[in-house]
Design a protein around this motif. Structure first.
Motif, mmCIF file in Angstrom:
data_model
loop_
_atom_site.group_PDB
_atom_site.id
_atom_site.type_symbol
_atom_site.label_atom_id
_atom_site.label_comp_id
_atom_site.label_asym_id
_atom_site.label_seq_id
_atom_site.Cartn_x
_atom_site.Cartn_y
_atom_site.Cartn_z
ATOM 1 N N SER A 266 72.384 -47.185 32.593
ATOM 2 C CA SER A 266 72.298 -48.640 32.631
ATOM 3 C C SER A 266 73.189 -49.197 33.745
ATOM 4 C CB SER A 266 72.754 -49.211 31.282
ATOM 5 O OG SER A 266 73.174 -50.548 31.450
ATOM 6 N N ARG B 157 74.120 -52.226 34.164
ATOM 7 C CA ARG B 157 75.127 -53.151 33.630
ATOM 8 C C ARG B 157 76.345 -52.419 33.091
ATOM 9 N NH1 ARG B 157 71.216 -56.650 29.810
ATOM 10 N NH2 ARG B 157 69.802 -57.426 31.407
ATOM 11 N N PHE C 259 70.962 -46.142 14.337
ATOM 12 C CA PHE C 259 70.004 -46.874 13.506
ATOM 13 C C PHE C 259 69.607 -46.061 12.284
ATOM 14 C CE2 PHE C 259 69.866 -48.708 17.642
ATOM 15 C CZ PHE C 259 69.640 -50.051 17.434
ATOM 16 N N TYR D 14 63.659 -48.082 18.784
ATOM 17 C CA TYR D 14 64.098 -47.573 20.085
ATOM 18 C C TYR D 14 64.205 -48.669 21.141
ATOM 19 C CZ TYR D 14 59.042 -46.806 21.126
ATOM 20 O OH TYR D 14 57.692 -46.940 21.307
ATOM 21 N N LEU E 246 72.549 -57.902 19.193
ATOM 22 C CA LEU E 246 71.082 -57.877 19.175
ATOM 23 C C LEU E 246 70.508 -59.188 18.642
ATOM 24 C CD1 LEU E 246 70.452 -54.266 17.828
ATOM 25 C CD2 LEU E 246 69.910 -55.140 20.101
ATOM 26 N N SER F 279 62.095 -43.791 14.334
ATOM 27 C CA SER F 279 61.778 -45.030 15.023
ATOM 28 C C SER F 279 62.754 -45.327 16.164
ATOM 29 C CB SER F 279 61.790 -46.173 13.999
ATOM 30 O OG SER F 279 61.895 -47.413 14.623
ATOM 31 N N SER F 280 63.955 -44.775 16.098
ATOM 32 C CA SER F 280 64.963 -45.157 17.092
ATOM 33 C C SER F 280 64.965 -44.273 18.333
ATOM 34 C CB SER F 280 66.360 -45.192 16.458
ATOM 35 O OG SER F 280 66.820 -43.888 16.200
ATOM 36 N N GLU G 130 70.456 -42.357 28.362
ATOM 37 C CA GLU G 130 69.980 -43.694 28.721
ATOM 38 C C GLU G 130 71.131 -44.713 28.908
ATOM 39 O OE1 GLU G 130 66.968 -45.630 26.222
ATOM 40 O OE2 GLU G 130 66.199 -46.491 28.068
ATOM 41 N N PRO G 131 72.118 -44.758 27.993
ATOM 42 C CA PRO G 131 73.198 -45.736 28.210
ATOM 43 C C PRO G 131 73.958 -45.500 29.515
ATOM 44 C CG PRO G 131 73.310 -44.797 25.990
ATOM 45 C CD PRO G 131 72.300 -43.996 26.747
ATOM 46 N N ARG H 156 78.598 -53.768 25.153
ATOM 47 C CA ARG H 156 77.722 -52.602 25.080
ATOM 48 C C ARG H 156 78.409 -51.329 25.558
ATOM 49 N NH1 ARG H 156 73.995 -55.150 22.915
ATOM 50 N NH2 ARG H 156 72.574 -56.685 23.822
ATOM 51 N N ASP I 238 65.529 -51.720 20.349
ATOM 52 C CA ASP I 238 66.889 -52.198 20.087
ATOM 53 C C ASP I 238 67.919 -51.193 20.600
ATOM 54 O OD1 ASP I 238 66.315 -54.645 18.982
ATOM 55 O OD2 ASP I 238 66.180 -53.889 16.927
ATOM 56 N N ALA I 239 67.607 -49.916 20.430
ATOM 57 C CA ALA I 239 68.533 -48.886 20.913
ATOM 58 C C ALA I 239 68.712 -49.011 22.423
ATOM 59 C CB ALA I 239 68.022 -47.500 20.542
ATOM 60 N N ALA I 240 67.611 -49.280 23.141
ATOM 61 C CA ALA I 240 67.699 -49.439 24.596
ATOM 62 C C ALA I 240 68.515 -50.687 24.951
ATOM 63 C CB ALA I 240 66.299 -49.528 25.200
ATOM 64 N N ARG I 241 68.363 -51.749 24.153
ATOM 65 C CA ARG I 241 69.163 -52.955 24.421
ATOM 66 C C ARG I 241 70.640 -52.679 24.201
ATOM 67 N NH1 ARG I 241 66.916 -57.500 20.772
ATOM 68 N NH2 ARG I 241 68.499 -58.730 21.832
ATOM 69 N N VAL I 242 70.950 -51.957 23.116
ATOM 70 C CA VAL I 242 72.339 -51.596 22.862
ATOM 71 C C VAL I 242 72.863 -50.707 23.997
ATOM 72 C CG1 VAL I 242 73.856 -50.289 21.331
ATOM 73 C CG2 VAL I 242 72.189 -51.852 20.358
ATOM 74 N N ALA I 243 71.968 -49.919 24.593
ATOM 75 C CA ALA I 243 72.366 -49.057 25.708
ATOM 76 C C ALA I 243 72.500 -49.838 27.012
ATOM 77 C CB ALA I 243 71.355 -47.922 25.876
ATOM 78 N N GLY I 244 72.308 -51.154 26.961
ATOM 79 C CA GLY I 244 72.528 -51.977 28.148
ATOM 80 C C GLY I 244 71.365 -51.987 29.120
ATOM 81 N N ILE I 245 70.166 -51.626 28.653
ATOM 82 C CA ILE I 245 68.998 -51.594 29.535
ATOM 83 C C ILE I 245 68.401 -52.999 29.622
ATOM 84 C CG2 ILE I 245 66.787 -50.459 29.971
ATOM 85 C CD1 ILE I 245 69.229 -48.566 29.908
ATOM 86 N N SER I 246 68.089 -53.432 30.854
ATOM 87 C CA SER I 246 67.557 -54.779 31.062
ATOM 88 C C SER I 246 66.106 -54.866 30.595
ATOM 89 C CB SER I 246 67.644 -55.137 32.539
ATOM 90 O OG SER I 246 66.800 -54.287 33.277
ATOM 91 N N ALA I 247 65.646 -56.092 30.350
ATOM 92 C CA ALA I 247 64.285 -56.282 29.844
ATOM 93 C C ALA I 247 63.214 -55.683 30.760
ATOM 94 C CB ALA I 247 64.028 -57.760 29.580
#
Lengths: 270, 259
Positions: free
Chosen positions: B113, B115, B90, A160, B56, B95-96, B109-110, B83, A162-171
């Motif tokens: 974002s 960005r 996944f 999840y 990634l 887990s995802s 969530e996307p 993105r 990685d999923a958030a990163r793919v969703a464009g969420i910042s660190a």
């Protein structure tokens, strides 16, 4: 039965908080009034736990001491968590130089004996409850750095993130939205365990005269003051000693109980 | 849309004994409308390849280009465009999906974002979009208020697919999307992906070790072995006339029902 440690821990912790709160408005006797006629009395109906060498009621003194004990524990643990947890999360999320610097600095602090730290601080600032709290808090920082670092690493390995990163969420947003809520329970357990360590450390420092002055009643200070009369009567030393042991036991039980309660793998057993 | 140009990805210290070469000089073109299957046994580098496409991970050597622009960690603009149009499903929905978030938060969530919103390419009303995508994956609107653990494995993968669809992507990456699911629901989820790819005109990149899954969904196939492409071509050609010995052995390993 599996919840027994949690319940026992909660009862003891609640009792401690209650005693401290009640002492703000009421104690059986004046906890500061010296009364030469009632010196070193044994436990009785009038004085449930007896009196100390100044004739002060031990129940009253214990209740007021609980305030200092709790305050030191809360401030030291909270301060250590506020500094240590973000550092641990940062080290867990950004591997590389930043992570190495944080973890090595934390290791060095961890290797430094807390007592030495306290003596250094007392030498610089003088003995007081605030100095003791600061020393205990600083010594507890690496515990939270390590715990938060390890917990963050295990969360970061999950999809999840990685999923958030793919969703464009910042660190930083990932840290707040995904990491903190998921490592929270582990940190809560750690806070409870650190709390009992802090209580013990404060008692030790007070006993050594590195914390509270005689005017501030703390359990460690009470033991120190009572040691000269140990062979006359054990009560004034025994009472604060047992209180310390009970409080440490209580917060350890609370930590263990919380860990079992929050462990999802054990959920079916409940 | 994607150009993978002589990409090598090595894990561990370079030239040390423990270094693992997950991808070795891989070159690949993915065009709009392709349905590309990446097949290979575990350890063949197929997941590494799809993670590079998702931004990634970065290649050790070579480069990955998206719509002509080189993907680079230090280029947030290109990454945001990637993105907004490339989303991923996944392997394991246990887990995802964040266990402490409700389905509604997970799926939108996307859309929250900053960005992605700045690209101006994604739907702006999370509430409406949430209802749309839940409907598209066959989940009731009430699912939004529940937590992931209240759903079965197949339903959870539907939630993950809904999240991938939310920003209205052009490309869907799927890394073994059904291998963690019960055999009984695999076909349903595969059919759902097929339907969505068809109706939304998505480009699909599907990673699987299962040739039957690839055959069901894909028209192009890339066969990976030890990080190298050993065979690529149209699915029909690869399945009926496999060239590489490795592909033949993979095909021979597929259990068949007697006619």
């Amino acid at each position: 039965m599996r919840r027994a440690p949690l319940v026992a821990g909660l009862v003891i912790a609640a009792g401690l908080v209650l005693a401290a709160l009640v002492s703000l408005v009421w104690t059986p006797y004046d906890p500061f009034l010296v009364n030469g006629a009632d010196r070193l009395l044994r436990p009785s109906l009038a004085h449930w736990l007896g009196t100390d060498r100044m004739g002060i009621d031990l129940v009253s003194r214990l209740m007021v001491g609980a305030r200092t004990t709790l305050m030191v524990g809360v401030l030291a643990v909270l301060g250590a968590a506020v500094v240590g947890v973000p550092l641990g999360i940062a080290a867990g999320m950004r591997r590389g130089v930043l992570s190495d610097v944080i973890l090595r600095a934390s290791d060095i602090l961890f290797a430094l004996p807390a007592l030495l730290l306290a003596i250094l601080l007392v030498a610089a600032k003088g003995a007081s409850v605030a100095t003791a709290t600061t020393a205990i808090g600083i010594a507890t920082i690496p515990v939270f750095v390590r715990m938060a670092h390890g917990a963050t690493l295990s969360v970061m390995a999950l999809d999840y993130i990685d999923a958030a990163r793919v969703a464009g969420i910042s660190a930083p947003a990932i840290a707040l939205r995904h990491v903190v809520p998921n490592i929270g329970p582990i940190l809560g357990v750690q806070a409870s365990a650190s709390f009992s360590t802090a209580i013990l450390a404060e008692a030790g420092l007070s006993y050594l005269g590195l914390a509270a002055s005689a005017a501030t009643p703390t359990w460690g200070r009470m033991m120190r003051d009572a040691q000269d009369d140990l062979f006359l009567t054990p009560w004034p030393a025994l009472v604060p000693g047992l209180a310390i042991a009970l409080a440490v036991l209580g917060f350890n039980l609370l930590g263990d109980g919380l860990r079992d309660y929050l462990d999802p793998r054990l959920k079916e057993l409940r | 849309m994607f150009e993978v140009d002589h990409v090598t990805r090595t894990f561990g210290r370079r030239k040390s004994e423990t270094a693992v070469q997950a991808l070795d000089d891989v070159t690949l073109d993915i065009k709009s409308g392709d349905r590309l299957g990446i097949v290979g046994e575990s350890g063949s580098g197929k997941t590494t390849l799809v993670r590079l496409l998702a931004g990634l991970d970065s290649p050790t050597a070579g480069e990955v280009r998206f719509q002509g622009a080189r993907l680079d960690r230090r280029d947030p603009h290109t990454l945001a465009r990637l993105r907004a149009s490339v989303q991923m499903v996944f392997q394991d929905p246990r887990s995802s999906l964040d266990p402490r978030m409700k389905v509604g938060q997970i799926v939108t969530e996307p859309l929250r974002s900053r960005r992605l919103r700045q690209t101006g390419a994604i739907p702006t009303d999370p509430k409406t979009r949430l209802a749309e995508v839940l409907d598209q994956v066959g989940l009731p609107a009430a699912a939004a208020a529940l937590y992931p653990h209240e759903f079965s494995g197949g339903q959870r993968q539907r939630i993950a697919i809904a999240r991938a669809l939310a920003p209205n992507p052009d490309i869907l990456l799927a890394d073994e999307p059904v291998s963690a699911l019960d055999v009984s629901v695999r076909a349903q989820v595969l059919n759902l992906i097929t339907d969505l790819v068809t109706t939304m005109h998505l480009t699909l990149v599907l990673v699987s070790h299962d040739l039957a899954v690839i055959r069901h969904l894909c028209d192009q196939v890339v066969v990976l072995q030890h990080g190298r492409i050993v065979e690529q071509g149209s699915a029909d050609a690869v399945y009926s006339h496999p060239q590489a010995a490795y592909t033949k052995s993979l095909l021979a390993a597929v259990p068949r029902l007697p006619d």
